[in-house]
Design a protein around this motif. Structure first.
Motif, short mmCIF file in Angstrom:
data_model
loop_
_atom_site.label_atom_id
_atom_site.label_comp_id
_atom_site.label_asym_id
_atom_site.label_seq_id
_atom_site.Cartn_x
_atom_site.Cartn_y
_atom_site.Cartn_z
N ASN A 76 23.78 3.39 22.96
CA ASN A 76 24.57 4.19 22.03
C ASN A 76 24.94 3.44 20.75
N ASN A 77 24.05 2.59 20.31
CA ASN A 77 24.24 1.91 19.03
C ASN A 77 23.48 2.65 17.93
N GLN A 78 24.02 2.63 16.71
CA GLN A 78 23.37 3.24 15.55
C GLN A 78 22.90 2.13 14.61
N ILE A 79 21.59 2.16 14.29
CA ILE A 79 20.98 1.10 13.49
C ILE A 79 20.12 1.78 12.43
N TYR A 80 20.64 1.90 11.23
CA TYR A 80 19.88 2.53 10.15
C TYR A 80 20.34 1.96 8.81
N HIS A 81 19.52 2.21 7.79
CA HIS A 81 19.75 1.70 6.42
C HIS A 81 19.80 0.17 6.40
N ASN A 82 18.97 -0.45 7.24
CA ASN A 82 18.81 -1.90 7.22
C ASN A 82 17.43 -2.26 6.69
N ASN A 83 17.30 -3.46 6.12
CA ASN A 83 16.01 -3.99 5.67
C ASN A 83 15.54 -5.05 6.65
N PHE A 84 14.35 -4.86 7.21
CA PHE A 84 13.74 -5.84 8.10
C PHE A 84 12.49 -6.38 7.40
N VAL A 85 12.56 -7.63 6.98
CA VAL A 85 11.55 -8.19 6.10
C VAL A 85 10.92 -9.43 6.74
N ASN A 86 9.67 -9.27 7.15
CA ASN A 86 8.86 -10.40 7.61
C ASN A 86 9.46 -11.13 8.81
N ASP A 87 10.14 -10.40 9.69
CA ASP A 87 10.53 -10.99 10.96
C ASP A 87 9.29 -11.06 11.86
N THR A 88 9.24 -12.05 12.73
CA THR A 88 8.07 -12.19 13.60
C THR A 88 7.87 -10.93 14.44
N THR A 89 8.92 -10.43 15.05
CA THR A 89 8.95 -9.12 15.71
C THR A 89 10.11 -8.36 15.11
N GLN A 90 9.83 -7.25 14.46
CA GLN A 90 10.88 -6.59 13.70
C GLN A 90 12.00 -6.04 14.59
N ALA A 91 11.66 -5.47 15.74
CA ALA A 91 12.67 -4.87 16.60
C ALA A 91 12.17 -4.80 18.03
#
Length: 583
Positions: free
Chosen positions: A314-329
């Protein structure tokens, strides 16, 4: 004992040396008030200097209280004292202690080190004190320690190289403000909150090279951690454990040696907003057994995971920038975690999933699918959800003028906004907003007295609408802002604007053509009325022109610019005001 005041007022104890007393070196007790203890050297006593039993408004200045068997300086049930510029080193308990409801004291620019327990301690309801500019370093346990003490200001202190635990530690202490402190190279944490230390404000602190954590919040709620620089810590930059209702905003969490930039463990209903996490080996943000949290507007870069969820729901995760992480999510054993909302809110930006966007709506045509979840509305550009609203002019000199912002979202965090007029940023604290945030389902209506100029620009994140309202004499006018995507430049604006008519000839009529340049480069705008060129105007960045053409009546009216601009006509007629945006 070298000096004993009981009770006594208005004395000066200056330039003495005392040592090897079985009692205190200097003692002021039982309403000994308004005394000065200055430039004394005290050592091998019980306490070097002791104030007790309501000894108030004393000045303890420039003393050396080192090597005592208890404390260097000890205040007990005493208030409104000034403890300034003293040295309290190598004492067997505390360097400086405020105890038993010692309140409203100023403890400034003192040096404590090598004390067996703590450098500076506030305990037993020692409230409303100010600790400023102290160097509490190389103490055995903790640099600055608050126990059961509230509403204190801890600002501009240095707390480094403390051996066993923390730079600054709050235990069962609430309502305190920690700002602008430097805490580094401590054994456990730079700054730690524990055991129901609630509603504290921790802002603008700098930490680094601590063995375990930069900032640790445990079993505490409703704290505000903002704009802290948390870099190169051992385990995690910021950790929340068994916490709720905390807000983390604007923090930089980079280069943790072992784990995450931000770690939540068993922590619920917290808000992570506009933080930057970079180069952390395991994850930028990790949620473990944590639910109901909101992650909005954060930027993650070059981490192991951008965001990693373990048994969290029940977490909300939006309007974030994920830039060049090895595994984004990655979402492991989670449930009901949301990575996007229905448009126009959308989801996140993922640097490895930026197209195609065939309809040019700013959203990638296909969902971003990852291990354990998906973002149904991934943004094609970084910060694609940020919207600018523009108007040509603001006038709270000759009329009443409001800028209105409404947050249509009914849940999650409020939207963040900024306001600039004529290229100058306006402090949100002067806008009736306090923190530059419009709460969910609410509106703000700031007015800036005595201000006139343009263009006007509101930058906002979230589902926001914005208008200007003006009252001039008996007339009322409301004008919607012209919206443009932050990442799309000014493409929602135009280079050419048109109106049907211009009238600077009829009696009682005043007619302006407003053209404003919102960009960072100069623009030239040419204005025509009825096909006749009335002039070409060079407009500097963040400025505007407001020409009037006396004796002219006709149409159509045309504005043609070399780059994107905002244009409107403003008209006064016999005391009535009207504004019309160009088409």
């Amino acid at each position: 004992m070298m000096a004993y005041l009981y009770p006594s007022t208005g004395n000066t104890i200056n330039g003495n040396t005392a040592g090897s007393n079985k009692t205190n070196g200097i003692e002021l007790v039982t309403t000994s008030n308004k005394n000065s203890v200055v430039n004394n050297t005290l050592g091998a006593d019980y306490d070097g200097i002791f104030l007790g039993r309501n000894s108030n408004e004393n000045s303890i200045l420039g003393n050396s209280a080192n090597g005592n068997s208890q404390d260097g300086v000890d205040l007990n049930s005493s208030g409104n004292n000034s403890i300034l510029g003293n040295t309290a080193n190598s004492n067997q308990s505390y360097g400086i202690a405020l105890n038993n409801a010692s309140g409203n004291n100023s403890v400034d620019n003192n040096t404590t080190s090598m004390n067996v327990n703590y450098g500076i301690i506030l305990l037993a309801s020692s409230n409303n004190n100010t600790l400023s500019g102290n160097n509490a370093s190389s103490d055995t346990l903790i640099g600055i320690y608050l126990f059961n003490s509230t509403d204190n200001l801890i600002t501009g202190n240095i707390c480094s190289n403390n051996g066993t635990y923390d730079g600054i530690f709050l235990n069962s202490s609430s309502g305190n403000s920690l700002t602008g402190n430097t805490a580094s190279s401590n054994n456990v944490a730079r700054i730690e909150f524990n055991y129901s230390s609630d509603s504290n404000v921790i802002t603008g602190n700098q930490t680094g090279s601590d063995t375990n954590y930069g900032i640790s919040v445990m079993s505490s709620s409703n704290n505000n951690l903002a704009n802290n620089d948390v870099t190169a810590d051992g385990w995690d930059g910021i950790i929340l454990a068994s916490d709720s209702g905390n807000t983390l905003s604007g923090n930089t969490c980079a280069s943790a040696s072992v784990y995450e930039g931000i770690h939540l463990s068993g922590s619920n209903s917290n808000t992570l907003w506009s933080n930057a996490t970079t180069s952390n080996p395991v994850a930028g943000v990790e949620l473990n057994s944590s639910s109901g949290n909101s992650l909005l507007g954060n930027t993650s870069g070059s981490n192991g995971f951008g965001v990693h969820l373990l048994s969290s729901g029940n977490n909300q995760i939006y309007h974030n920038n994920f830039v060049n992480d090895t595994t984004q999510a990655k979402d492991e054993s989670g449930s009901n975690n949301v990575f996007s909302l229905a448009m126009p809110t959308g989801g996140n930006y993922w640097s490895n999933w930026t197209g195609p966007d065939t309809d040019h709506d700013g959203i990638v045509d296909n969902p971003f699918v990852f291990n354990g979840g998906q973002d149904s509305y991934p943004w094609a550009r970084q910060n694609g959800w940020v919207i600018n609203y523009f108007w040509t002019w603001y006038d709270n000199v000759s009329m009443k003028n409001w800028v209105l912002m409404a947050n249509r979202a009914s849940s999650a965090t409020g939207l963040e906004f900024s306001l600039s007029i004529a290229g100058r940023s306006q402090n949100p604290g002067n806008l009736g907003a306090g923190t530059g945030v419009v709460p969910p389902g609410r509106s703000l209506t700031p007015m800036l007295p005595g201000l006139m100029g343009g263009p006007v620009k509101v930058t906002a994140t979230g589902d926001v609408i914005a208008t200007q309202r003006s009252i001039f004499g008996p007339s009322f006018e409301e004008v919607p802002g012209l919206a443009a995507s932050q990442t799309g430049g000014y493409s929602a604006l135009a280079k050419d604007y048109n109106w049907t008519w211009y009238d600077q000839e009829s009696p009682g009529m005043t007619n302006w053509v407003f053209v404003a340049n919102p960009s960072a480069s100069p623009v030239t705008a040419t204005i025509k009325v009825g096909g006749k060129t009335m002039g070409a105007h060079s407009i500097a960045p963040g400025r505007n022109v407001t020409p009037v053409f006396p004796g002219t009546m006709g149409g159509p009216v045309e504005v043609s610019a070399t780059d994107y601009v905002i244009a409107s006509q403003r008209v006064l007629y016999n005391g009535y005001f009207n504004e019309v945006l160009g088409q």
